[in-house]
Design a protein around this motif. Structure first.
Motif: not given
Length: 91
Positions: A33-47
């Motif tokens: 879960v921590e890897d998923l949370a840290q490794g998945t970009p947010t919409q703002a990060e994608y933008a």
């Protein structure tokens, strides 16, 4: 529980699936879960990444890609991503 920890509630089915995934990856549910949370970009990060990519393209090509070119590139990347997740869909 340490001061910087919390808990989350999920269904039993989700917990069991997370446990299976964690075991298959040789890790724990917590790390999964921590890897998923840290490794998945947010919409703002994608933008932000998209804007940086536009700036790089503009610098390299002398102009930014048109909205039509961006849409075509996005569609291609989505198809390729879908193919990677579902190889039979690409066949």
């Amino acid at each position: 529980m340490a001061a910087d920890e919390t808990s989350i509630k999920v269904s039993t089915a989700a917990r069991d699936r997370l446990a299976q995934l964690a075991a298959e990856h040789g890790t724990t549910i917590r790390n999964l879960v921590e890897d998923l949370a840290q490794g998945t970009p947010t919409q703002a990060e994608y933008a932000e990444r998209a804007e940086l990519a536009r700036a790089e393209l503009a610098s390299a090509l002398g102009s930014a890609p048109s909205p039509k070119a961006e849409a075509k590139a996005k569609a291609l990347l989505e198809r390729l991503g879908g193919a990677a997740r579902n190889p039979q869909a690409a066949a």
